[in-house]
Design an enzyme around this catalytic site. Sequence first.
Site, PDB file in Angstrom:
ATOM      1  CG  HIS B 266      -0.013 -12.769  -9.131  1.00  0.00           C
ATOM      2  ND1 HIS B 266       1.337 -12.575  -8.918  1.00  0.00           N
ATOM      3  CD2 HIS B 266      -0.640 -12.031  -8.175  1.00  0.00           C
ATOM      4  CE1 HIS B 266       1.508 -11.756  -7.882  1.00  0.00           C
ATOM      5  NE2 HIS B 266       0.317 -11.407  -7.418  1.00  0.00           N
ATOM      6  CD  GLU B 267      -4.297 -11.275  -7.910  1.00  0.00           C
ATOM      7  OE1 GLU B 267      -4.370 -11.497  -6.689  1.00  0.00           O
ATOM      8  OE2 GLU B 267      -3.602 -10.353  -8.393  1.00  0.00           O
ATOM      9  CG  HIS B 270      -2.095 -13.639  -3.752  1.00  0.00           C
ATOM     10  ND1 HIS B 270      -1.106 -13.445  -2.829  1.00  0.00           N
ATOM     11  CD2 HIS B 270      -1.867 -12.726  -4.745  1.00  0.00           C
ATOM     12  CE1 HIS B 270      -0.296 -12.460  -3.242  1.00  0.00           C
ATOM     13  NE2 HIS B 270      -0.740 -12.010  -4.415  1.00  0.00           N
ATOM     14  CD  GLU B 296       2.435 -10.249  -4.068  1.00  0.00           C
ATOM     15  OE1 GLU B 296       2.626 -10.823  -5.165  1.00  0.00           O
ATOM     16  OE2 GLU B 296       1.371  -9.669  -3.796  1.00  0.00           O
TER      17      GLU B 296
END
Lengths: 501, 501
Positions: B266-267, B270, B296
């Site tokens: 997830h990160e 980003h 997101e």
Amino acid sequence: MTEEMTAKLEQLAELQKKMYAFNYASSSIYLDSATVAPKDTEEGRGEALAILSEYGYDLATRKETIELLEYLNEHKDELTPHQAREVELLLRDNEFMKTIPVEEYIAYQKVLSKADYVWHKAKAENDFESFRPVLKEIFDYNIKFAKYYKPDQNPYDTQLNMFERGLTMEKCDKFFATLREHIVPLIKKICETSKNETLPVLTGFPVEKQKELTKYLMDYMGIDPNHCVCGETEHPFTLEFTKDDVRITTHYYEENFEFSMYSVIHEGGHALYELGGADEHKYTAVAGGVSMGIHESQSRFFENLIGRSEAFITAILPKVKEIFPKQFRDITPRMAYEMINKAQPSLIRTEADELTYCLHVMIRYEIEKKVFAGELSVDDIPAEWNRLYKEYLGVDVPSDSEGCLQDSHWSGGSIGYFPSYALGSAYGAQMLAKMREDIDVEAVCASGSLKPIADWLGERIYQHASMYDPEVLFEMVCGAPFDPTYYVEYLEKKFSDIYGV
Amino acid sequence: MTEEMTAKLEQLAELQKKMYAFNYASSSIYLDSATVAPKDTEEGRGEALAILSEYGYDLATRKETIELLEYLNEHKDELTPHQAREVELLLRDNEFMKTIPVEEYIAYQKVLSKADYVWHKAKAENDFESFRPVLKEIFDYNIKFAKYYKPDQNPYDTQLNMFERGLTMEKCDKFFATLREHIVPLIKKICETSKNETLPVLTGFPVEKQKELTKYLMDYMGIDPNHCVCGETEHPFTLEFTKDDVRITTHYYEENFEFSMYSVIHEGGHALYELGGADEHKYTAVAGGVSMGIHESQSRFFENLIGRSEAFITAILPKVKEIFPKQFRDITPRMAYEMINKAQPSLIRTEADELTYCLHVMIRYEIEKKVFAGELSVDDIPAEWNRLYKEYLGVDVPSDSEGCLQDSHWSGGSIGYFPSYALGSAYGAQMLAKMREDIDVEAVCASGSLKPIADWLGERIYQHASMYDPEVLFEMVCGAPFDPTYYVEYLEKKFSDIYGV
């Protein structure tokens, strides 16, 4: 108090808090870069630091600041001793800063921010040539700044004073001559014995296990983990944000547990000094240790006078055996003590034993002195380095990585810092003699906590932060001026005993 | 170009670089506090941040800044599109900032800097009461600021716009209603099966091994370790200094490898967005992702659409088996896929599966909306939280630590952020459909590197940074306005297949 004075004192507090905030920011950025930042990120960091340092420079040198400090200086008798010291320290900084043109100051900050990266790379690749131009710039800026600041003084004396107020080449030369006179023959005698060949060599220390040892040592020293933690870096250092927030760093080598162990104890000594400041100094110019000599006296006090003492090593050995059962199975306390204190000429300062350490420092001192005097060009530092290692320590330097590229100080702009290490070691020996009048040091080492030792130092040194100049503070602690005899006698006694010479 | 214009453009560049430097400093301080700082150090940090934020506020709102931006805005036609966008974005910030009195802005920064610590402690001790007054202050300030900024607009609409320009409660309500309509019956059907009881539960993942997995995943995603590293924290986040220096963070739980694995992915999503910005945006207001919804969409794209796909899980399983041979010995690709996608109502948002996740978001949205509308007091958040978890997810909340204290957003002042997670998930599904026109996504997943996927997104999204508002950018990417049907259909297809419902 007059209304005017009240307003000025408010401005003084505000000024110092702003300086604190900019220092905080630069420290945070530095800490990140030296511990966790990815490799190729120096450009963005340099841009940010240059702007922040411009703000810091402006704060320190702007007309309002100077007028404020001069007003308060003229009304000294209306100030508390603490306020008077704040003004004194700020004026001193100001006197230095205001002599440097702002463009040069910023350009120098940019060089420094690039230098760290260039030096790391040069060291990793054994490539002095790539570091040479940056190193030359750093030396040139420092020489130039020292001349701006005190045009009538030898610039290297000026430089020494930045790290240890009151220190001069004359004092350094005398101090180092005393050391050399006693240490060099002692090392010669030691090298004639075959003792070192009988000392065990241990290897294979997993990093995770070494981290356990770090925790244990910090706890043993009485360092509060809620206010101080240990990070990892290439070249260990200590950094303080406030007296409530201090960071130490270490480097773990699988093959060498001593490096990290004594880095932690050394940096832990710096940390105790910073953690022990009185609350009243917070957010003022008085916060933080007073000089590098006093700072190193505290770090090297714990590292050597305590950490490499037979009493301390005997006391912690059971825990060390618990953490590294295989490696230490057959090691007795005396063996551990002798192994830890193995004295032999070597290449790397930070890995040097207590006895030969000062010779490493002297080499750097001689080189800095010569470059400042224009007697040595930066281009010729590698050759001169290697020549001096041969002369003082009898060793051949096989590469610049293990030679003049080994230390981080020059790339950080810290020229004139090295003598503090030797001086601090010698300060510590005299402090220890004084401490023994009040404390059974060996009994404390064996007791499971060094807190009584830190408390003794805390009352006499830590709490005062920068309230007193180093010479004044030293005499307050020891009741006498600095005398290198204590140190020389300590070394002679310790190493004659270990080596039977 | 006129001389005046040249001078103004230089001022514009200088202004943005200064803003960059202050952001850099605050980011560095935040990163440190969230990853390595000792526990009891918030006071000194708060003092420094308050002063730095005052400088930042002054930069953004001072007369010279406003005059400069207004001048440039009036001469828009002489600017490049990039310069025009810089001015537009700076003016937008300025419009917001200038409505807030400086004292209130600084007081709010102080509350925030304290809040993080208070919240951590409250969460650890399951003590909502100790967090309540701070949370109330944060909500009050945000409501007040939203009203200052747009006195004629519903303050929660204003708040949503801070994170996703163009978003309104009306749009959110409609979007969430669509989701609820499809997801709630699907979850109900899933809960009626006994499938979940047959899925394996694995435990015992040493942190050191999980770190190997982190490295592998970052490499698989095509993240350059010279520009992005992963740290450890309580609540994973991504932070960017520049497009060349991005940090991600994770948290390792010995009993749960999935938490860190999907945090990293997830990160990492980003991070790819930030790392992919074009050089021209550097040190300008255009640098960095454009909105939280788009951000997101990128993180949850990699986390779910890719990371929880059968193709990706099948592709990385051999490596996972190598790192955790004992735990994964008997796990087939299909078993791993089903295990990773186990859908069930639960308590913790960040551990929720892809299907139930949006319901967690809706609960936070409902609560924020009601507090902003004055229909719910901060005191009553725990009760309302628990009521909604029962209503939407059918679970009883046993403690506030596992309830309304679980997220870091409110303590960080991020009210109005949560809808971005759901919206971003839905954006991603539509982007994936578009991507499939150019790329065989399953083949890329199996190929050993997700780089072609990141390149596709990079060309269409990353490189533009904040050049285009989210709605505009979305249409540029997908060739059509946002339509939640893609997301609903994706979820229905995926989970009907897994659960055979």
